[in-house]
Scaffold this motif. Structure first.
Motif, PDB file in Angstrom:
ATOM      1  N   PRO A  69      -8.360   3.609   3.538  1.00  0.00           N
ATOM      2  CA  PRO A  69      -8.603   2.753   2.372  1.00  0.00           C
ATOM      3  C   PRO A  69      -8.080   1.326   2.515  1.00  0.00           C
ATOM      4  CG  PRO A  69      -6.843   4.324   1.917  1.00  0.00           C
ATOM      5  CD  PRO A  69      -7.457   4.739   3.220  1.00  0.00           C
TER       6      PRO A  69
ATOM      7  N   TYR B  27     -17.542  -4.538   0.255  1.00  0.00           N
ATOM      8  CA  TYR B  27     -16.538  -3.679   0.874  1.00  0.00           C
ATOM      9  C   TYR B  27     -16.277  -2.418   0.053  1.00  0.00           C
ATOM     10  CZ  TYR B  27     -15.886  -8.105   3.290  1.00  0.00           C
ATOM     11  OH  TYR B  27     -16.101  -9.266   3.996  1.00  0.00           O
ATOM     12  N   THR B  28     -17.272  -1.536   0.004  1.00  0.00           N
ATOM     13  CA  THR B  28     -17.050  -0.230  -0.609  1.00  0.00           C
ATOM     14  C   THR B  28     -16.009   0.534   0.216  1.00  0.00           C
ATOM     15  OG1 THR B  28     -18.980   0.535   0.640  1.00  0.00           O
ATOM     16  CG2 THR B  28     -19.323  -0.042  -1.663  1.00  0.00           C
ATOM     17  N   ASN B  29     -15.283   1.415  -0.438  1.00  0.00           N
ATOM     18  CA  ASN B  29     -14.102   2.021   0.171  1.00  0.00           C
ATOM     19  C   ASN B  29     -14.444   2.925   1.358  1.00  0.00           C
ATOM     20  OD1 ASN B  29     -11.275   2.469   0.233  1.00  0.00           O
ATOM     21  ND2 ASN B  29     -11.564   4.467  -0.728  1.00  0.00           N
TER      22      ASN B  29
ATOM     23  N   THR C 166     -10.722   9.998  -2.965  1.00  0.00           N
ATOM     24  CA  THR C 166     -12.165  10.102  -3.120  1.00  0.00           C
ATOM     25  C   THR C 166     -12.525  11.320  -3.956  1.00  0.00           C
ATOM     26  OG1 THR C 166     -14.257  10.282  -1.934  1.00  0.00           O
ATOM     27  CG2 THR C 166     -12.365  11.427  -0.981  1.00  0.00           C
TER      28      THR C 166
ATOM     29  N   SER D 181      -3.109   2.573   6.775  1.00  0.00           N
ATOM     30  CA  SER D 181      -3.575   3.802   6.121  1.00  0.00           C
ATOM     31  C   SER D 181      -2.869   5.017   6.706  1.00  0.00           C
ATOM     32  CB  SER D 181      -5.095   3.949   6.286  1.00  0.00           C
ATOM     33  OG  SER D 181      -5.793   2.861   5.723  1.00  0.00           O
TER      34      SER D 181
ATOM     35  N   TYR E 152      -6.941   5.745  -4.965  1.00  0.00           N
ATOM     36  CA  TYR E 152      -7.765   5.656  -3.772  1.00  0.00           C
ATOM     37  C   TYR E 152      -8.333   7.003  -3.343  1.00  0.00           C
ATOM     38  CZ  TYR E 152      -5.087   1.366  -3.756  1.00  0.00           C
ATOM     39  OH  TYR E 152      -4.492   0.196  -4.136  1.00  0.00           O
TER      40      TYR E 152
ATOM     41  N   ASP F 280     -13.052   6.047   2.801  1.00  0.00           N
ATOM     42  CA  ASP F 280     -12.147   7.039   2.227  1.00  0.00           C
ATOM     43  C   ASP F 280     -10.963   7.365   3.128  1.00  0.00           C
ATOM     44  OD1 ASP F 280     -13.670   7.318  -0.105  1.00  0.00           O
ATOM     45  OD2 ASP F 280     -15.025   8.722   0.884  1.00  0.00           O
TER      46      ASP F 280
ATOM     47  N   MET G  90     -10.811  -1.744   3.941  1.00  0.00           N
ATOM     48  CA  MET G  90     -11.693  -2.503   3.059  1.00  0.00           C
ATOM     49  C   MET G  90     -10.900  -3.236   1.973  1.00  0.00           C
ATOM     50  SD  MET G  90     -14.567  -2.273   4.376  1.00  0.00           S
ATOM     51  CE  MET G  90     -15.124  -1.341   5.801  1.00  0.00           C
ATOM     52  N   GLY G  91      -9.720  -2.726   1.666  1.00  0.00           N
ATOM     53  CA  GLY G  91      -8.880  -3.405   0.691  1.00  0.00           C
ATOM     54  C   GLY G  91      -8.377  -4.750   1.171  1.00  0.00           C
TER      55      GLY G  91
ATOM     56  N   ASN H  12     -23.155   2.932   2.567  1.00  0.00           N
ATOM     57  CA  ASN H  12     -21.863   2.280   2.754  1.00  0.00           C
ATOM     58  C   ASN H  12     -21.860   1.378   3.984  1.00  0.00           C
ATOM     59  OD1 ASN H  12     -20.697   3.448   0.506  1.00  0.00           O
ATOM     60  ND2 ASN H  12     -19.811   5.153   1.632  1.00  0.00           N
TER      61      ASN H  12
ATOM     62  N   TRP I 241       0.834  -1.195   0.000  1.00  0.00           N
ATOM     63  CA  TRP I 241       0.000   0.000   0.000  1.00  0.00           C
ATOM     64  C   TRP I 241       0.874   1.252   0.000  1.00  0.00           C
ATOM     65  CZ3 TRP I 241      -5.384   0.147  -0.374  1.00  0.00           C
ATOM     66  CH2 TRP I 241      -5.995  -1.102  -0.444  1.00  0.00           C
TER      67      TRP I 241
END
Length: 362
Positions: free
Chosen positions: A141, A134-136, A114, A305, A112, A138, A144-145, A125, A26
């Motif tokens: 990130p 698993y919508t992001n 938004t 993150s 990623y 913001d 959910m990834g 969401n 990431w």
């Protein structure tokens, strides 16, 4: 029965490996060489499915109760995450500006960042997260990834316990079916169905194989043969696909295809070789992580993150390997702190649910 600390130890090491993978893949996309990022996948998520297979039995009620508790804990966490994300956006819009928030989110990279920042809560969401879509998130990130694992875990655990309960004499047949499906999806990708079938086929095979290994010990004379087969498979992979396959291991992970399966075989063999051979007699930092693996899994998504905001200003100021070491250690420390905080949030959530149960039952 005494708790097998080797399982906790292996879960702890696997969790630390996941933290390293997410450190590398990431925020590490900005500065860590591709070779190191690929090597990080040697000890990957397949270990968790194997460990789950070792510890699972044929008791359907117990398994479903455990999954229900996990679902509730997951829902408590994503509810907390939802409001954390929402209040941060409200804070940014109230005390700074839309431009400031957009600049903040651009730290994660264009993939990623938004484009729909609003002071209105996006309740859809939260509903999607409850249902494992698993919508992001913001502000975080990575969370959910990394959650694809959880959906597959729920599915294969249900299938696994049903097989163990109703087909105990035919487990080898189901292992063969899962392996055959995995090979078919790899050799003939045009037959691959959408959804979770490819994931479950491979990881259910690992789950069932691990369950067959329960309370068993691999004979010493077999160990060189197993590692020899792993080495032969790796040699064949590079011969057949070419050296460029090394840089495509991660692409072959979603869903698992033959190159990734071969790549992860070393870690699985090592797990089974050390099972009932490596004795862990005392609790330690790693077994603590293993016992609280689900909270560390949640926490590392948040911490992975947050470290973006250290990587971006520091990536040009020191060698990549020094920065990688520093960020990894910071990521572990942050995950440890956040995991302990999430345990308290989880306890609070359960207390609220118990309060509601008592009020509605009276």
């Amino acid at each position: 029965m005494n708790r097998d600390l080797y399982i906790d130890f292996a879960k702890g090491l696997a969790t630390l490996s996941i933290i390293f993978i997410h450190t590398a893949f990431w925020s590490g996309q900005f500065y860590i060489p591709t070779e190191i990022r690929v090597f990080s996948l040697v000890f990957d998520v397949a270990l968790f499915y194997a460990l789950s297979g070792i510890t699972s039995g044929s008791n359907i009620e117990k398994t479903f109760y455990r999954l229900l508790k996990l679902q509730i804990t997951y829902m408590i966490f994503v509810t907390f995450l939802f409001f954390l994300d929402y209040f941060f956006k409200v804070f940014g819009l109230s005390f700074f500006s839309m431009e400031w928030l957009q600049q903040f989110y651009s730290t994660f990279g264009s993939k990623y960042a938004t484009t729909n920042i609003s002071a209105d809560p996006q309740w859809q969401n939260l509903g999607n997260w409850y249902l494992h879509q698993y919508t992001n998130a913001d502000t975080f990130p990575v969370v959910m990834g990394s959650f694809w694992y959880l959906k597959v875990y729920f599915i294969l655990t249900v299938f696994g316990v049903l097989i163990l309960r109703f087909f105990p004499k035919h487990i080898n047949w189901f292992i063969g079916i899962c392996i055959a499906l995995t090979l078919i999806f790899t050799i003939c990708p045009w037959y691959y169905p959408d959804g979770q079938v490819g994931y479950v086929a491979f990881y259910l095979a690992i789950f069932l194989i691990a369950n067959r290994m329960r309370n068993k010990k691999i004979p010493t004379k077999i160990i060189p043969v197993l590692y020899g087969l792993v080495a032969a498979a790796l040699i064949w992979m590079f011969w057949y696909y070419g050296s460029e396959i090394f840089y495509k291991i991660n692409k072959n992970k979603f869903p698992p295809k033959l190159p990734y399966i071969i790549w992860s075989s070393f870690s699985l063999v090592t797990l089974f070789v050390l099972y009932n051979r490596l004795k862990i007699t005392k609790d330690n930092f790693i077994t603590f992580i293993g016992k609280n693996a689900i909270f560390f899994y949640f926490a590392q998504g948040i911490s992975s993150s947050l470290v973006y905001f250290l990587v971006v200003p520091l990536k040009e100021k020191m060698p990549w390997w020094i920065l990688m070491f520093i960020i990894y250690i910071i990521n572990i420390i942050l995950a440890f702190i956040i995991a302990n905080g999430l345990k308290k949030v989880d306890q609070l959530g359960w207390n609220v649910l118990e309060f509601l149960r008592r009020k509605t039952a009276s």
